[in-house]
Design a protein around this motif. Structure first.
Motif, PDB file in Angstrom:
ATOM      1  N   ILE A   1     -15.177  -0.257  -6.411  1.00 46.87           N
ATOM      2  CA  ILE A   1     -15.630   0.960  -6.711  1.00 46.87           C
ATOM      3  C   ILE A   1     -16.246   1.435  -5.354  1.00 46.87           C
ATOM      4  O   ILE A   1     -15.982   2.688  -4.893  1.00 46.87           O
ATOM      5  N   ALA A   2     -16.946   0.588  -4.444  1.00 47.73           N
ATOM      6  CA  ALA A   2     -17.784   0.894  -3.352  1.00 47.73           C
ATOM      7  C   ALA A   2     -16.487   1.152  -2.340  1.00 47.73           C
ATOM      8  O   ALA A   2     -16.590   2.119  -1.490  1.00 47.73           O
ATOM      9  N   ALA A   3     -15.542   0.552  -2.055  1.00 49.78           N
ATOM     10  CA  ALA A   3     -14.268   0.599  -1.234  1.00 49.78           C
ATOM     11  C   ALA A   3     -13.643   2.084  -1.723  1.00 49.78           C
ATOM     12  O   ALA A   3     -13.299   2.913  -0.809  1.00 49.78           O
ATOM     13  N   ALA A   4     -13.399   2.333  -2.679  1.00 48.92           N
ATOM     14  CA  ALA A   4     -12.776   3.703  -3.290  1.00 48.92           C
ATOM     15  C   ALA A   4     -13.814   4.811  -3.066  1.00 48.92           C
ATOM     16  O   ALA A   4     -13.159   5.901  -2.398  1.00 48.92           O
ATOM     17  N   LEU A   5     -14.902   4.726  -3.175  1.00 46.09           N
ATOM     18  CA  LEU A   5     -15.742   5.754  -2.643  1.00 46.09           C
ATOM     19  C   LEU A   5     -15.828   5.939  -1.183  1.00 46.09           C
ATOM     20  O   LEU A   5     -15.849   7.129  -0.706  1.00 46.09           O
ATOM     21  N   SER A   6     -15.890   4.727  -0.477  1.00 46.41           N
ATOM     22  CA  SER A   6     -15.810   4.702   0.938  1.00 46.41           C
ATOM     23  C   SER A   6     -14.959   5.431   1.522  1.00 46.41           C
ATOM     24  O   SER A   6     -15.052   6.245   2.606  1.00 46.41           O
ATOM     25  N   TYR A   7     -13.704   5.092   1.182  1.00 41.84           N
ATOM     26  CA  TYR A   7     -12.349   5.749   1.712  1.00 41.84           C
ATOM     27  C   TYR A   7     -11.761   7.053   0.768  1.00 41.84           C
ATOM     28  O   TYR A   7     -10.719   7.339   1.192  1.00 41.84           O
ATOM     29  N   ALA A   8     -12.671   7.654   0.099  1.00 42.68           N
ATOM     30  CA  ALA A   8     -12.277   8.680  -0.484  1.00 42.68           C
ATOM     31  C   ALA A   8     -11.792   9.920   0.328  1.00 42.68           C
ATOM     32  O   ALA A   8     -10.867  10.687  -0.095  1.00 42.68           O
ATOM     33  N   SER A   9     -12.638  10.027   1.643  1.00 50.16           N
ATOM     34  CA  SER A   9     -12.159  11.008   2.502  1.00 50.16           C
ATOM     35  C   SER A   9     -10.566  11.088   2.931  1.00 50.16           C
ATOM     36  O   SER A   9     -10.006  12.160   3.474  1.00 50.16           O
ATOM     37  N   PHE A  10     -10.029   9.818   2.883  1.00 53.08           N
ATOM     38  CA  PHE A  10      -8.645   9.784   3.546  1.00 53.08           C
ATOM     39  C   PHE A  10      -7.805  10.506   2.646  1.00 53.08           C
ATOM     40  O   PHE A  10      -7.186  11.413   3.139  1.00 53.08           O
ATOM     41  N   PRO A  11      -7.697  10.078   1.211  1.00 52.95           N
ATOM     42  CA  PRO A  11      -6.826  10.869   0.581  1.00 52.95           C
ATOM     43  C   PRO A  11      -7.012  12.347   0.273  1.00 52.95           C
ATOM     44  O   PRO A  11      -6.035  13.258  -0.037  1.00 52.95           O
ATOM     45  N   VAL A  12      -8.275  12.405   0.099  1.00 50.90           N
ATOM     46  CA  VAL A  12      -8.725  14.058   0.042  1.00 50.90           C
ATOM     47  C   VAL A  12      -8.245  14.805   1.301  1.00 50.90           C
ATOM     48  O   VAL A  12      -7.800  15.962   1.089  1.00 50.90           O
ATOM     49  N   ALA A  13      -8.443  14.207   2.472  1.00 52.85           N
ATOM     50  CA  ALA A  13      -7.886  14.900   3.686  1.00 52.85           C
ATOM     51  C   ALA A  13      -6.404  15.287   3.580  1.00 52.85           C
ATOM     52  O   ALA A  13      -5.980  16.296   4.084  1.00 52.85           O
ATOM     53  N   ALA A  14      -5.765  14.250   3.462  1.00 55.43           N
ATOM     54  CA  ALA A  14      -4.279  14.196   2.878  1.00 55.43           C
ATOM     55  C   ALA A  14      -3.650  15.136   2.045  1.00 55.43           C
ATOM     56  O   ALA A  14      -3.032  15.965   2.319  1.00 55.43           O
ATOM     57  N   TRP A  15      -4.536  15.185   1.091  1.00 54.01           N
ATOM     58  CA  TRP A  15      -4.144  16.234  -0.099  1.00 54.01           C
ATOM     59  C   TRP A  15      -4.491  17.730   0.410  1.00 54.01           C
ATOM     60  O   TRP A  15      -3.851  18.419   0.012  1.00 54.01           O
ATOM     61  N   ALA A  16      -5.510  17.997   0.820  1.00 53.95           N
ATOM     62  CA  ALA A  16      -5.982  19.014   1.610  1.00 53.95           C
ATOM     63  C   ALA A  16      -5.118  19.839   2.414  1.00 53.95           C
ATOM     64  O   ALA A  16      -4.557  20.837   2.304  1.00 53.95           O
ATOM     65  N   GLY A  17      -4.637  18.858   3.134  1.00 60.81           N
ATOM     66  CA  GLY A  17      -3.704  19.202   4.248  1.00 60.81           C
ATOM     67  C   GLY A  17      -2.325  19.688   3.807  1.00 60.81           C
ATOM     68  O   GLY A  17      -1.514  20.729   4.120  1.00 60.81           O
TER      69      GLY A  17
END
Length: 299
Positions: free
Chosen positions: A93-109
């Motif tokens: 859970i901690a890793a998923a939350l910590s790295y959430a910005s990566f898929p979010v940035a890819a999806w947004a772009g």
């Protein structure tokens, strides 16, 4: 003879309408995935809370090879299983939350901005009485609200589950533990969203924008992780009689005897606030740049 003609009114459209609803409908796959991820994370954290006491008992003193003097056996399958399960899922859970910005940035772009500019869907929306500025504002506001609510909820559940026990979940300065126990857990996805949107407006192509957004979020994450200890002044302690630091101290330098430079646990919140401020400043700057680019490229 006069014939009265009665105009038949068109049936009113039913269901939610408007630009915000359009954003949700167009990106419903991402919305469903986000909802499932939140439900799964919530269920796992509640489960971890339920087995927390058993896991902590597994960390207590034990006897080897068999139970003696009232101590449980160190070979207890139940205790070992509870400890391993608790640590594994909390770490996931901690890793998923910590790295959430990566898929979010890819999806947004890629999907949120790049794909609609590449396919011409965005320009079609601009001809339907929706201005480019209002279009981008809605594109950013909806996921920003969902990310803030979702990440914030999971962060609170995570704190409730951990119960401030570093023996099981790691000390406060561990990278994943640090991010998921403060406001940075929300700031990172918001920065990723803004960077991805900016990448989409710069490139106007889905795949390159997704890659650029991901790379920008990755660089931001690594820069802040490597410079985190410099975001707040450290404490230096000298003791000629022999120095012993508490376990909670984040050691920067220690000569093993008399002198140590470290961050005490009381520095957690100052470090959190500074890092959160940097992330929100990056998000604000990227958002402002995105609107500026959009204004220059549209009539």
């Amino acid at each position: 003879m006069t014939t009265a003609l009665t105009a038949t009114a068109a049936p009113a459209a039913r269901g939610p309408r408007g630009l915000l609803w359009t954003v949700l409908r167009v990106h419903r796959t991402a919305l469903v995935f986000w909802a499932l991820a939140l439900i799964t994370a919530t269920a796992v954290l509640i489960w971890m809370y339920a087995i927390g006491d058993e896991a902590r008992r597994g960390m207590s003193a034990c006897a080897e090879p068999v139970a003696v003097d009232g101590l449980p056996s160190c070979a207890s399958v139940e205790a070992i299983t509870a400890v391993d399960t608790y640590r594994t899922y909390i770490a996931l859970i901690a890793a998923a939350l910590s790295y959430a910005s990566f898929p979010v940035a890819a999806w947004a772009g890629g999907a949120l901005i790049g794909r609609e500019l590449e396919s011409g869907t965005a320009r079609l929306a601009w001809t339907q009485s929706v201005s480019p500025t209002r279009w981008l504002a809605a594109k950013l506001a909806v996921p920003a609200a969902l990310l803030t609510a979702g990440a914030g909820t999971i962060a609170l559940l995570n704190l409730w589950t951990r119960q401030d026990d570093p023996s099981l979940v790691g000390d406060w300065y561990y990278p994943d533990a640090f991010i998921v126990t403060g406001p940075t857990v929300v700031a990172y996805p918001l920065a990723g969203l803004a960077l991805g949107a900016l990448a989409g407006l710069l490139l106007h192509r889905a795949l390159p924008a997704a890659g650029l957004g991901f790379a920008a979020a990755l660089v931001l994450y690594n820069v802040l992780e490597r410079s985190r200890d410099d975001l707040w002044p450290t404490v230096t302690r000298v003791d000629e009689g022999g120095l012993e630091l508490p376990r909670s101290a984040w050691q920067m330098h220690w000569d093993g005897e008399t002198r140590a430079t470290f961050h005490p646990e009381s520095h957690f919140w100052p470090l959190q606030y500074v890092e959160t401020g940097i992330l929100l400043a990056v998000a604000a700057a990227a958002t402002l740049a995105a609107f500026q680019i959009l204004r220059r490229r549209t009539p």
